[in-house]
Design a protein around this motif. Sequence first.
Motif, PDB file in Angstrom:
ATOM      1  N   ALA A 286       0.830  -1.205   0.000  1.00 14.03           N
ATOM      2  CA  ALA A 286       0.000   0.000   0.000  1.00 14.03           C
ATOM      3  C   ALA A 286       0.866   1.258   0.000  1.00 14.03           C
ATOM      4  O   ALA A 286       0.605   2.202  -0.747  1.00 14.03           O
ATOM      5  CB  ALA A 286      -0.932  -0.007   1.211  1.00 14.03           C
TER       6      ALA A 286
ATOM      7  N   GLY B  84       2.269   1.688  -3.364  1.00 10.83           N
ATOM      8  CA  GLY B  84       1.258   2.003  -4.374  1.00 10.83           C
ATOM      9  C   GLY B  84       0.980   3.484  -4.418  1.00 10.83           C
ATOM     10  O   GLY B  84       0.976   4.098  -5.477  1.00 10.83           O
ATOM     11  N   ASP B  85       0.722   4.079  -3.276  1.00  8.09           N
ATOM     12  CA  ASP B  85       0.489   5.517  -3.190  1.00  8.09           C
ATOM     13  C   ASP B  85       0.483   5.883  -1.714  1.00  8.09           C
ATOM     14  O   ASP B  85      -0.419   5.520  -0.977  1.00  8.09           O
ATOM     15  CB  ASP B  85      -0.857   5.891  -3.841  1.00  8.09           C
ATOM     16  CG  ASP B  85      -1.057   7.406  -3.894  1.00  8.09           C
ATOM     17  OD1 ASP B  85      -0.518   8.120  -3.037  1.00  8.09           O
ATOM     18  OD2 ASP B  85      -1.747   7.868  -4.811  1.00  8.09           O
TER      19      ASP B  85
ATOM     20  N   ARG C 221       0.099   8.640  -0.031  1.00  5.44           N
ATOM     21  CA  ARG C 221      -0.951   9.502   0.501  1.00  5.44           C
ATOM     22  C   ARG C 221      -2.251   8.708   0.662  1.00  5.44           C
ATOM     23  O   ARG C 221      -2.933   8.793   1.677  1.00  5.44           O
ATOM     24  CB  ARG C 221      -1.168  10.690  -0.438  1.00  5.44           C
ATOM     25  CG  ARG C 221      -1.745  11.915   0.226  1.00  5.44           C
ATOM     26  CD  ARG C 221      -1.824  13.044  -0.773  1.00  5.44           C
ATOM     27  NE  ARG C 221      -2.623  12.682  -1.927  1.00  5.44           N
ATOM     28  CZ  ARG C 221      -3.939  12.926  -2.006  1.00  5.44           C
ATOM     29  NH1 ARG C 221      -4.558  13.540  -1.044  1.00  5.44           N
ATOM     30  NH2 ARG C 221      -4.615  12.563  -3.069  1.00  5.44           N
ATOM     31  N   SER C 222      -2.560   7.923  -0.387  1.00  6.09           N
ATOM     32  CA  SER C 222      -3.772   7.113  -0.315  1.00  6.09           C
ATOM     33  C   SER C 222      -3.684   6.143   0.842  1.00  6.09           C
ATOM     34  O   SER C 222      -4.642   5.948   1.575  1.00  6.09           O
ATOM     35  CB  SER C 222      -3.960   6.329  -1.611  1.00  6.09           C
ATOM     36  OG  SER C 222      -4.146   7.197  -2.685  1.00  6.09           O
ATOM     37  N   ALA C 223      -2.502   5.517   0.988  1.00  9.66           N
ATOM     38  CA  ALA C 223      -2.331   4.539   2.052  1.00  9.66           C
ATOM     39  C   ALA C 223      -2.583   5.193   3.410  1.00  9.66           C
ATOM     40  O   ALA C 223      -3.272   4.638   4.254  1.00  9.66           O
ATOM     41  CB  ALA C 223      -0.928   3.937   1.990  1.00  9.66           C
ATOM     42  N   ALA C 224      -2.050   6.398   3.586  1.00  5.90           N
ATOM     43  CA  ALA C 224      -2.244   7.093   4.858  1.00  5.90           C
ATOM     44  C   ALA C 224      -3.725   7.355   5.099  1.00  5.90           C
ATOM     45  O   ALA C 224      -4.239   7.163   6.195  1.00  5.90           O
ATOM     46  CB  ALA C 224      -1.466   8.404   4.875  1.00  5.90           C
ATOM     47  N   LEU C 225      -4.429   7.756   4.030  1.00  8.13           N
ATOM     48  CA  LEU C 225      -5.856   8.047   4.171  1.00  8.13           C
ATOM     49  C   LEU C 225      -6.650   6.775   4.437  1.00  8.13           C
ATOM     50  O   LEU C 225      -7.745   6.812   4.967  1.00  8.13           O
ATOM     51  CB  LEU C 225      -6.391   8.737   2.913  1.00  8.13           C
ATOM     52  CG  LEU C 225      -5.927  10.184   2.722  1.00  8.13           C
ATOM     53  CD1 LEU C 225      -6.427  10.733   1.416  1.00  8.13           C
ATOM     54  CD2 LEU C 225      -6.412  11.052   3.869  1.00  8.13           C
ATOM     55  N   MET C 226      -6.098   5.616   4.011  1.00  3.44           N
ATOM     56  CA  MET C 226      -6.798   4.358   4.247  1.00  3.44           C
ATOM     57  C   MET C 226      -6.429   3.782   5.617  1.00  3.44           C
ATOM     58  O   MET C 226      -6.804   2.666   5.932  1.00  3.44           O
ATOM     59  CB  MET C 226      -6.457   3.354   3.149  1.00  3.44           C
ATOM     60  CG  MET C 226      -7.091   3.712   1.806  1.00  3.44           C
ATOM     61  SD  MET C 226      -6.386   2.767   0.442  1.00  3.44           S
ATOM     62  CE  MET C 226      -7.463   1.345   0.443  1.00  3.44           C
ATOM     63  N   GLY C 227      -5.676   4.523   6.382  1.00 10.31           N
ATOM     64  CA  GLY C 227      -5.377   4.086   7.736  1.00 10.31           C
ATOM     65  C   GLY C 227      -4.128   3.240   7.874  1.00 10.31           C
ATOM     66  O   GLY C 227      -3.921   2.611   8.895  1.00 10.31           O
ATOM     67  N   VAL C 228      -3.280   3.190   6.843  1.00  9.62           N
ATOM     68  CA  VAL C 228      -2.048   2.413   6.920  1.00  9.62           C
ATOM     69  C   VAL C 228      -0.989   3.198   7.709  1.00  9.62           C
ATOM     70  O   VAL C 228      -0.805   4.380   7.447  1.00  9.62           O
ATOM     71  CB  VAL C 228      -1.527   2.114   5.494  1.00  9.62           C
ATOM     72  CG1 VAL C 228      -0.143   1.479   5.548  1.00  9.62           C
ATOM     73  CG2 VAL C 228      -2.495   1.212   4.756  1.00  9.62           C
TER      74      VAL C 228
END
Lengths: 334, 530
Positions: free
Chosen positions: A207, A210-211, A213-220
């Motif tokens: 994750a 992959g991206d 920022r997206s990962a952070a927003l998805m809670g990673v």
Amino acid sequence: MSTVTERVPGPGSESSRGVPVRELLQRHGALLVLAVVLVAAGVGLDGFLTAGNLNHVAVGSAFLAILALGMTFVIVTGGIDLSVGTNFALGGVLAAWASQYGSLAALALPLAVCGAIGLLNGVLIARARLAPFITTLATMLGAWGLMLSVSDEGNTTYLVPDGAVLTSLVHGRLFGVIGYPLLLVLVLFVIGGIALSRTGWGQNVYAVGGDERSAALMGVPVARTKTAVYTVSGLCAGAAGVLNAFWLGSGVTIFGIGIELQAISAVVIGGTLLSGGYGFVSGSFVGVMLLAVIQNIINTISGLTSAFQEVVSGVFLIVVVLAQSRLSRSRPRA
Amino acid sequence: MPTDRGTPVLRARGLVKRFPGVRALAGVDLDLHPGRVHALVGENGAGKSTLIKVLTGVHGRDGGELELDGRPAGFATPAEAQRAGLATIYQEVDLLPLLSVARNLFLGREPRWFGLIDFPRMHREAAEALGEYGVHVDVRRPLGDLSMGARQMVALARAVSARARVVIMDEPTSSLEPREVHTLFEVIGRLRGRGIAVVYVSHRLDELYEVCDDVTVLRDGHAVHSGPLAGLERLRLIALMLGRDMSEVAREGATTFAGAHDVAGGAPALTAEALTARHRLRGVSLDIRPGEVVGLGGLLGSGRTETARAVAGDLALEEGRVAVAGLPVRGRGTAAAIRAGISLLPEDRKHEGIVPGLSVRENIALAAMPRLSRFGLVSERRVDRVVSTFMERLRIKATGPSQKVEELSGGNQQKVLLARWLALNPAVLLLDEPTRGIDVGAKAEVQRLVDELAEDGLGVLLISSDLEELVEGADRVVVLKDGAVVGELSGASVTEDALVDAIARGEASPVVRDRSDGGAGAAPEEEVER
């Protein structure tokens, strides 16, 4: 109920059922090439396809394989670790020096120091948000300096005492065929493979690559994941250093220069994308073996110097990266 | 305006958020009730995104209180907010294109088997969950293979299956086809039925009135209005958002396009003939006369963007000719098209347009550099002149030419891009969704600018998914379907109804027709969003 069924534009880009051809090629392309090379060399060269020679090839590249394993995690997160080469050399010198205090010390000291350097990489990259390239370039120089100071600027070569437990283990063979280093590599790769593909932590690694920022927003937990991969890479470098010290019987200071680039090549040849988010541990193993087999073949063919191997590896890398970019371009974009 | 609908799921009181130099939120109240869809509207920069980010733990707050189920709450990270039941679908679908659909869906809460991920179960459950959203795909494939609409549904399924109490959607329809919007609304209906509170952010007012129960209007970091949407007149809503007088809005109309333009006779500004590219364009021909605005209508994927890119030399053609003012464009590629006087304002301004780290001045001058330099050296004086001319003419709001473009609002970024192309002094301007994602006020300004440019004698090609914008802005509309021209409307026949009709007719395929055989007056096959 209206539905959103996928329509893939353009014919011929995909087999009608199951996994698309391009994906199979990306996953197993290196394995395919390895098989072809093995068969061709087996037919063309005497004494190539013997258990002894193959074991020799595999054991000889065991340390590279361990470095590539750690590097795989780092590259899947979209990063790079240039420090593994000198970290590996430092680990070897430390292992040889510590071997006078017993096998446990020879194992623990390099792992602790190299792991700490990896952790430092991770913290600088994940928390201080420095670029991986620069950070690991700096720690590469730092580890190099540390190794020189330990070895009196390379003038002292520490020898592993005769009869050390680890020496006999490293040179031993299971059933008299499979060298223990190869066995260690296989065990580490199975563990690494499971960690990357079957655990939540592994999903986080993908994750982040992959991206971010997206990962952070998805809670990673992005920072923790990045710190972890660089630490793992440092630990792998330390383990490979130990292996090498006991394999050679001494802490050789110049061994390991530029090996980080070989590790990166092996990972990329194995199908892992340098841009991150895609890759697998098994591919890196195949990549390492492919490089080792090519070197072995070149050494076997009289009239070719081993320096030629670098040329072949370079060409090979270009071909792989070219194929990868072609494959990803053929991805249907909806 | 408190209402007696019981305890809200989420209650915010006096939220304050400061950024260096600005107060993005200046004491905002928000009540979200279970089973109601709450619209959050306002111009860009009003504080919508900041509010969402403060609610969901992306930003910390500088003041105010937050209550979840009547208990004080606050989230330090997005993960914490998610665990508490606040699910957010951010504006650009924020998932991971390289990972499989199922992994995206389950990231962070994968089904386990002895600590390891149970892939068969994960794939089965993913397929089931997505089925509920009308998405039927192989969940093992990378997410990137899916259309934007299907990805949005995956994001939605991900958010909702996390046992969400509140679902926040930031511009969920900005990249969806009408058909997909319809599915989304069905899903929102079901969420409402399950007692979930939904926050819906959109610039498309029709959508708000179709799907929302309540509304909060933000302006300059304040909540200027809050209450049920049903009783609120559309004109009043716009007036609230703009902070303008209602009568003023009524006089100007919903869009600011003037009527028909004076179209000059003589050679067309642009002639495109038989543009053909495999799988994308099948012999598209059109011409634009100087001073004329030609609209391109059709659904997403009908070839509108591809047509514009083909004309601008950004799409390799198998066949086709492009001429500017009667002279064929010599050579291929974008450089040749630009030389010939064709400028394209691309659809995706973030990725294909602005250079965020550079200043307004540099962004404007970028494409015009060759024109502004002599013997390869750039004349600073000429650059300054051009930049100040266009900043004034396009009414670009910035602290000065040296401000970074990334700090500007969406509307002003779009104007900077427009300035960049106008600095080339083009004969033809191709605008691909020029007002997407920018606020009402800036939208009106961009529309007015398009008018002015046409009056100056430019030929303009306008692509827009907003039918109202297309109808009011264009003198003629060419309708595309599957990469071919299927209709053309001009003069008085350019109306929304006629356009919907033309698109629907073009869309009707034999298969669909069979299905609608059922009764007299069957619904049109495609529900075109209006």
